[in-house]
Design a protein around this motif. Structure first.
Motif, PDB file in Angstrom:
ATOM      1  N   CYS A 130     -25.963   4.883  26.276  1.00  0.00           N
ATOM      2  CA  CYS A 130     -25.508   5.739  27.370  1.00  0.00           C
ATOM      3  C   CYS A 130     -26.694   6.385  28.084  1.00  0.00           C
ATOM      4  N   ALA A 131     -27.646   6.878  27.298  1.00  0.00           N
ATOM      5  CA  ALA A 131     -28.817   7.529  27.880  1.00  0.00           C
ATOM      6  C   ALA A 131     -29.679   6.557  28.678  1.00  0.00           C
ATOM      7  N   ALA A 132     -29.711   5.292  28.250  1.00  0.00           N
ATOM      8  CA  ALA A 132     -30.546   4.292  28.917  1.00  0.00           C
ATOM      9  C   ALA A 132     -29.838   3.637  30.105  1.00  0.00           C
ATOM     10  N   GLY A 133     -28.622   4.066  30.374  1.00  0.00           N
ATOM     11  CA  GLY A 133     -27.920   3.559  31.544  1.00  0.00           C
ATOM     12  C   GLY A 133     -27.221   2.233  31.347  1.00  0.00           C
ATOM     13  N   ALA A 134     -26.884   1.889  30.111  1.00  0.00           N
ATOM     14  CA  ALA A 134     -26.161   0.645  29.864  1.00  0.00           C
ATOM     15  C   ALA A 134     -24.802   0.672  30.554  1.00  0.00           C
ATOM     16  N   GLU A 135     -24.320  -0.511  30.929  1.00  0.00           N
ATOM     17  CA  GLU A 135     -23.026  -0.618  31.593  1.00  0.00           C
ATOM     18  C   GLU A 135     -21.873  -0.485  30.611  1.00  0.00           C
ATOM     19  N   GLY A 136     -22.120  -0.812  29.345  1.00  0.00           N
ATOM     20  CA  GLY A 136     -21.067  -0.733  28.348  1.00  0.00           C
ATOM     21  C   GLY A 136     -21.584  -1.117  26.978  1.00  0.00           C
ATOM     22  N   VAL A 137     -20.737  -0.919  25.967  1.00  0.00           N
ATOM     23  CA  VAL A 137     -21.091  -1.238  24.583  1.00  0.00           C
ATOM     24  C   VAL A 137     -19.928  -2.003  23.964  1.00  0.00           C
ATOM     25  N   VAL A 138     -20.274  -3.029  23.176  1.00  0.00           N
ATOM     26  CA  VAL A 138     -19.264  -3.854  22.512  1.00  0.00           C
ATOM     27  C   VAL A 138     -19.472  -3.790  21.008  1.00  0.00           C
ATOM     28  N   PHE A 139     -18.425  -3.422  20.272  1.00  0.00           N
ATOM     29  CA  PHE A 139     -18.425  -3.473  18.812  1.00  0.00           C
ATOM     30  C   PHE A 139     -17.709  -4.754  18.408  1.00  0.00           C
ATOM     31  N   LEU A 140     -18.431  -5.694  17.800  1.00  0.00           N
ATOM     32  CA  LEU A 140     -17.780  -6.913  17.340  1.00  0.00           C
ATOM     33  C   LEU A 140     -16.914  -6.632  16.115  1.00  0.00           C
TER      34      LEU A 140
END
Length: 261
Positions: free
Chosen positions: A133-143
Motif C-alpha cells: 500500500c505504501a509503495a503504491g501497488a494497485e492491489g494484493v493477491v493472497f493465493l
C-alpha cells in the motif's frame, strides 16, 4: 447508538470472541479490527462496520456514536480482553464485514500487483500488505495456500492498510496466471536460478510480483509460468532475507525506478 455490556456471557461478546478462529469468521462473515488507529482507517473507508466496542471512546467519535445506527458498545476491560486477540488490548475495536472480491473483476491499467504465494506467517503477510500500500501497488493477491487475510495477526500487522487497496483472497494459481495473460500483465517471480540481479532488472510496465515463502520459495506452477525472474543480490555473508524485507526492497525498487517495459 450507545449500549453498555458488562457480562462476559453476552451473546455479542461471545460472537466477537469467536472470530479469532477462521471457521467462525467465515460463518459470521465478520472479523475484528483492534486499536484506535486501525479502527480509524475503517471509519475513513467504504468497508461496512457492524459494531464498535470501546472502554474509552475518542472524543472525536462521541457525537457520531450517539446518533449512529451502528451499535457502539461501552464495555469493561474484562469484556475487551475477552474479544481481543492481543494480550494487552487497546481501548477500541470494531466488527467489520468480510469482503471476497473476485480477481476477474480487477482491471488496473498498469503498475504493480503483489502476490503472496505460500506465505504462512501472518506477521509477514500483514507487513507485505502494508508495504504494498505504501509503495503504491494497485492491489494484493493472497493465493489459496497463504495465510487467511482476516487472521487477527495479519489485520494487526497491516495497520489498517487493507482498507485502502484491492485485496483478493483464496485465488488459485491457475486463475492468477489466466488473469495476467488475458490482460497483458507479466509474471515476475523471485528466484535464484536463472534470475536477473535486481540492479540490472527492468520492471515490466504491468508487473505481477510473486513472493514465495522463505522455506519453499515460489511454487513450481508459477515458476513455470513466469515471464521473468529477479533476485536480490547479497553483499554480505547472509544467504537470504526475511520475505517481508525482500518484498519491501522489490516493491520500492519497482516504485522508484518506474515500470519501463
Amino acid at each position: 447508538m450507545i449500549q453498555n455490556i458488562i457480562s462476559l456471557k453476552n451473546e455479542i461478546v461471545k460472537k466477537a470472541a469467536s472470530l479469532k478462529q477462521k471457521k467462525y469468521r467465515q460463518r459470521e462473515q465478520l472479523f475484528l479490527v483492534e486499536g484506535v488507529r486501525a479502527v480509524e482507517e475503517v471509519r475513513h473507508s467504504d468497508w461496512e462496520t457492524a459494531a464498535y466496542f470501546y472502554t474509552r471512546l475518542p472524543e472525536a467519535w462521541q457525537a457520531e456514536a450517539a446518533s449512529s445506527g451502528t451499535p457502539y458498545y461501552a464495555v469493561t476491560d474484562a469484556v475487551m480482553a475477552k474479544i481481543a486477540a492481543t494480550e494487552e488490548p487497546q481501548s477500541v475495536a470494531a466488527l467489520v464485514r468480510l469482503r471476497r472480491p473476485l480477481l476477474s473483476s480487477f482491471r488496473p491499467g498498469r503498475g504493480l500487483v503483489l502476490v503472496l504465494d505460500q506465505i504462512h506467517d501472518p506477521g509477514n503477510a500483514g507487513t507485505m500488505l502494508r508495504t504494498a500500500c505504501a509503495a503504491g501497488a494497485e492491489g494484493v493477491v493472497f493465493l489459496q495456500d497463504s495465510v487467511d487475510l482476516y487472521n487477527p495477526k495479519v489485520v494487526r500487522a497491516a495497520m489498517g492498510n487493507l482498507f485502502h487497496l484491492p485485496v483478493f483472497t483464496d485465488v488459485a494459481p491457475a486463475d492468477l496466471i489466466s488473469w495476467a495473460r488475458d490482460r497483458g500483465w507479466k509474471l515476475v517471480v523471485t528466484d535464484l536460478r536463472g534470475a536477473v540481479s535486481l540492479p540490472a532488472f527492468t520492471w515490466p510496465e504491468r508487473t505481477v510480483l510473486v513472493m514465495g515463502s522463505e522455506a519453499e520459495g515460489v511454487s513450481d506452477t508459477l515458476l513455470a509460468a513466469a515471464d521473468t525472474r529477479v533476485r536480490i543480490p547479497m553483499y554480505g555473508p547472509a544467504e537470504s532475507l526475511n520475505v517481508g524485507v525482500a518484498a519491501g526492497i522489490l516493491l520500492y525498487d519497482c516504485a522508484s525506478r518506474g515500470r519501463q517495459g
